[in-house]
Write a protein that holds these residues in place. Structure first.
Motif, PDB file in Angstrom:
ATOM      1  N   ASP A   1      -6.572  -1.078  15.022  1.00  0.00           N
ATOM      2  CA  ASP A   1      -5.738  -1.884  14.041  1.00  0.00           C
ATOM      3  C   ASP A   1      -5.471  -3.411  14.683  1.00  0.00           C
ATOM      4  O   ASP A   1      -4.971  -3.535  15.676  1.00  0.00           O
ATOM      5  CB  ASP A   1      -4.439  -1.387  13.884  1.00  0.00           C
ATOM      6  N   THR A   2      -6.367  -4.266  13.883  1.00  0.00           N
ATOM      7  CA  THR A   2      -6.345  -5.873  14.365  1.00  0.00           C
ATOM      8  C   THR A   2      -4.960  -6.545  13.924  1.00  0.00           C
ATOM      9  O   THR A   2      -4.791  -7.473  14.498  1.00  0.00           O
ATOM     10  CB  THR A   2      -7.447  -6.374  13.561  1.00  0.00           C
ATOM     11  N   GLY A   3      -4.134  -5.772  13.353  1.00  0.00           N
ATOM     12  CA  GLY A   3      -2.765  -6.440  12.944  1.00  0.00           C
ATOM     13  C   GLY A   3      -2.813  -7.374  11.998  1.00  0.00           C
ATOM     14  O   GLY A   3      -2.008  -8.126  11.525  1.00  0.00           O
TER      15      GLY A   3
ATOM     16  N   LEU B   1      -8.401 -17.653   6.457  1.00  0.00           N
ATOM     17  CA  LEU B   1      -7.160 -16.809   6.331  1.00  0.00           C
ATOM     18  C   LEU B   1      -6.850 -15.875   7.252  1.00  0.00           C
ATOM     19  O   LEU B   1      -5.945 -15.136   7.268  1.00  0.00           O
ATOM     20  CB  LEU B   1      -7.637 -15.991   4.946  1.00  0.00           C
ATOM     21  N   ASP B   2      -7.627 -16.287   8.450  1.00  0.00           N
ATOM     22  CA  ASP B   2      -7.639 -15.481   9.530  1.00  0.00           C
ATOM     23  C   ASP B   2      -7.679 -13.952   9.325  1.00  0.00           C
ATOM     24  O   ASP B   2      -6.696 -13.060   9.691  1.00  0.00           O
ATOM     25  CB  ASP B   2      -6.199 -15.434  10.566  1.00  0.00           C
ATOM     26  N   ALA B   3      -8.611 -13.550   8.712  1.00  0.00           N
ATOM     27  CA  ALA B   3      -8.857 -12.287   7.888  1.00  0.00           C
ATOM     28  C   ALA B   3      -9.951 -11.456   8.669  1.00  0.00           C
ATOM     29  O   ALA B   3     -10.911 -12.006   9.532  1.00  0.00           O
ATOM     30  CB  ALA B   3      -9.172 -12.321   6.509  1.00  0.00           C
ATOM     31  N   ASP B   4      -9.736 -10.159   8.512  1.00  0.00           N
ATOM     32  CA  ASP B   4     -10.766  -9.270   9.027  1.00  0.00           C
ATOM     33  C   ASP B   4     -12.000  -9.356   7.939  1.00  0.00           C
ATOM     34  O   ASP B   4     -11.806  -9.752   6.927  1.00  0.00           O
ATOM     35  CB  ASP B   4     -10.233  -7.626   8.942  1.00  0.00           C
TER      36      ASP B   4
ATOM     37  N   ASP C   1     -11.834   1.695   7.339  1.00  0.00           N
ATOM     38  CA  ASP C   1     -11.323   2.568   7.883  1.00  0.00           C
ATOM     39  C   ASP C   1      -9.706   2.543   7.515  1.00  0.00           C
ATOM     40  O   ASP C   1      -8.960   3.543   7.426  1.00  0.00           O
ATOM     41  CB  ASP C   1     -11.433   2.875   9.292  1.00  0.00           C
ATOM     42  N   ASN C   2      -9.055   1.047   7.729  1.00  0.00           N
ATOM     43  CA  ASN C   2      -7.446   0.964   7.745  1.00  0.00           C
ATOM     44  C   ASN C   2      -7.358   0.279   6.472  1.00  0.00           C
ATOM     45  O   ASN C   2      -6.701  -0.696   6.685  1.00  0.00           O
ATOM     46  CB  ASN C   2      -7.366   0.354   8.962  1.00  0.00           C
TER      47      ASN C   2
ATOM     48  N   TYR D   1     -11.003   3.164  -2.954  1.00  0.00           N
ATOM     49  CA  TYR D   1      -9.872   2.853  -2.381  1.00  0.00           C
ATOM     50  C   TYR D   1      -8.503   2.961  -3.092  1.00  0.00           C
ATOM     51  O   TYR D   1      -8.718   2.577  -4.347  1.00  0.00           O
ATOM     52  CB  TYR D   1      -9.840   1.528  -1.518  1.00  0.00           C
ATOM     53  N   ASP D   2      -7.327   3.302  -2.603  1.00  0.00           N
ATOM     54  CA  ASP D   2      -6.224   3.053  -3.415  1.00  0.00           C
ATOM     55  C   ASP D   2      -5.833   1.513  -3.371  1.00  0.00           C
ATOM     56  O   ASP D   2      -5.321   1.152  -2.231  1.00  0.00           O
ATOM     57  CB  ASP D   2      -5.278   3.971  -2.882  1.00  0.00           C
ATOM     58  N   MET D   3      -6.039   0.624  -4.317  1.00  0.00           N
ATOM     59  CA  MET D   3      -5.650  -0.751  -4.088  1.00  0.00           C
ATOM     60  C   MET D   3      -4.590  -1.343  -4.742  1.00  0.00           C
ATOM     61  O   MET D   3      -3.985  -2.380  -4.866  1.00  0.00           O
ATOM     62  CB  MET D   3      -6.767  -1.464  -4.840  1.00  0.00           C
ATOM     63  N   SER D   4      -3.676  -0.031  -5.141  1.00  0.00           N
ATOM     64  CA  SER D   4      -2.457  -0.606  -5.753  1.00  0.00           C
ATOM     65  C   SER D   4      -1.390  -1.284  -4.919  1.00  0.00           C
ATOM     66  O   SER D   4      -1.379  -0.921  -3.736  1.00  0.00           O
ATOM     67  CB  SER D   4      -1.653   0.573  -6.129  1.00  0.00           C
ATOM     68  N   GLY D   5      -0.765  -2.303  -5.612  1.00  0.00           N
ATOM     69  CA  GLY D   5      -0.004  -3.086  -4.561  1.00  0.00           C
ATOM     70  C   GLY D   5      -0.552  -4.234  -3.948  1.00  0.00           C
ATOM     71  O   GLY D   5       0.148  -5.123  -3.587  1.00  0.00           O
ATOM     72  N   LYS D   6      -2.002  -4.366  -3.796  1.00  0.00           N
ATOM     73  CA  LYS D   6      -2.390  -5.226  -2.905  1.00  0.00           C
ATOM     74  C   LYS D   6      -2.875  -6.436  -3.802  1.00  0.00           C
ATOM     75  O   LYS D   6      -3.243  -6.343  -5.026  1.00  0.00           O
ATOM     76  CB  LYS D   6      -3.977  -4.661  -2.314  1.00  0.00           C
ATOM     77  N   THR D   7      -2.993  -7.685  -3.333  1.00  0.00           N
ATOM     78  CA  THR D   7      -3.351  -8.752  -4.126  1.00  0.00           C
ATOM     79  C   THR D   7      -4.893  -9.078  -4.006  1.00  0.00           C
ATOM     80  O   THR D   7      -5.334  -8.983  -2.790  1.00  0.00           O
ATOM     81  CB  THR D   7      -2.576 -10.200  -3.550  1.00  0.00           C
ATOM     82  N   ILE D   8      -5.514  -9.053  -4.989  1.00  0.00           N
ATOM     83  CA  ILE D   8      -7.005  -9.160  -4.707  1.00  0.00           C
ATOM     84  C   ILE D   8      -7.389 -10.588  -5.318  1.00  0.00           C
ATOM     85  O   ILE D   8      -7.201 -11.031  -6.495  1.00  0.00           O
ATOM     86  CB  ILE D   8      -7.884  -8.115  -5.624  1.00  0.00           C
ATOM     87  N   ILE D   9      -8.223 -11.148  -4.584  1.00  0.00           N
ATOM     88  CA  ILE D   9      -8.916 -12.714  -5.077  1.00  0.00           C
ATOM     89  C   ILE D   9     -10.344 -12.305  -5.060  1.00  0.00           C
ATOM     90  O   ILE D   9     -10.913 -12.204  -3.968  1.00  0.00           O
ATOM     91  CB  ILE D   9      -8.330 -13.693  -4.066  1.00  0.00           C
TER      92      ILE D   9
END
Ligand SMILES: Cc1cc2nc3c(=O)[nH]c(=O)nc-3n(C[C@H](O)[C@H](O)[C@H](O)COP(=O)(O)O)c2cc1C
Length: 253
Positions: free
Chosen positions: A94-96, A121-124, A165-166, A195-203
């Protein structure tokens, strides 16, 4: 013996499900010490019973069964012979980070733009790779190639090699893809349905030779209907990081 007697008085507190598991911490005091070794040994001889998160924290060998082997692993940790338990080795790290940039890029135009977005975005970052890689012949469009037939087949869902995975840990997902016949490649559909993408913001964003993003992004909404979709944008190959960053900033990131 004195230690065993002392431990018999140690309460084993319950831990809420949301709390992070500290592996080896069988007594729930937040630390991994010799007391945890003893707690596990007492469990194995039925002098106490570990359940729930305490049982999970104590089961460190990776075999899902709490035994003397787990006590031995915890002992090794206590005396600094090991850094990590086997169970932690097999867990996704978990990269946090709470943002993930996902991209598919068969000919390399989309990839650097996805990398710019991830850096900003300092994203994975996760590359979607086809389980059966696309050869040059597969993407020679307007030749009845594999890409042509997949793009015209509503049911086509090319298999992806590997997985995120996460996914649960991300609240924002950027999805970058090339335009294939005016639309996102069908492998993007596979991804969203995996995946279950519900609630996620997708760009979403895309690269293309000349086509606009058009309906390619809005047609993805049905595959993750409970996500919060941001308007997408098309970029030319070779777009600079400044332009990608300015766009992300403009839309509030
Ligand atoms: C099968 C296929 C179909 C394509 N269809 C279009 C299209 O409809 N409009 C367009 O402008 N470019 C189209 N292109 C060009 C790609 O969108 C463009 O080269 C893109 O930047 C490639 O990204 P990539 O290098 O990350 O794979 C197509 C390319 C392929 C391989």
């Amino acid at each position: 013996m004195i230690l065993v007697m002392a431990v018999s008085l140690v309460a084993v507190p319950a831990v809420s499900a949301a709390e992070k598991i500290v592996y080896g911490d069988a007594d729930g005091d937040g630390e991994v010490t010799a007391v945890d070794v003893t707690v596990v040994m007492r469990h194995t001889v039925h002098m106490l019973t570990l359940t729930g998160d305490r049982l999970k924290a104590a089961t460190v060998s990776g075999d899902d069964e709490l035994s003397i082997v787990d006590a031995t692993w915890i002992q090794r940790k206590v005396v600094n012979i090991i850094d990590k338990f086997p169970v932690e080795e097999s867990e996704p790290e978990d990269t946090g980070r709470d943002t993930l940039v996902v991209y598919f890029s068969r000919t390399g135009n989309t990839k650097p733009l996805a990398q710019y977005a991830a850096e900003y975005l300092d994203a994975d970052i996760f590359e979607i790779e086809a389980a059966v890689p696309y050869t040059d012949a597969d993407i020679a469009y307007y030749t009845n190639c594999r890409a042509d037939s997949e793009q015209s087949d509503p049911a086509a869902r090319p298999e992806i090699a590997g997985k995120v995975d996460n996914m649960d840990s991300y609240s924002t997902v950027v999805i970058a893809y090339p335009i294939w016949h005016g639309q996102a490649p069908k492998i993007i559909y596979t991804f969203l349905e995996s995946y279950d993408m519900s609630g996620k913001t997708i760009i979403p964003f895309c690269t293309s030779a000349s086509s606009p993003i058009g309906s390619s992004a809005t047609n993805l909404h049905a595959l993750a209907p409970d996500a919060v979709w941001k308007d997408g944008r098309r970029f030319a190959a070779g777009t600079s990081s400044d332009v990608i960053e300015a766009w992300l900033n403009e839309i509030g990131f």
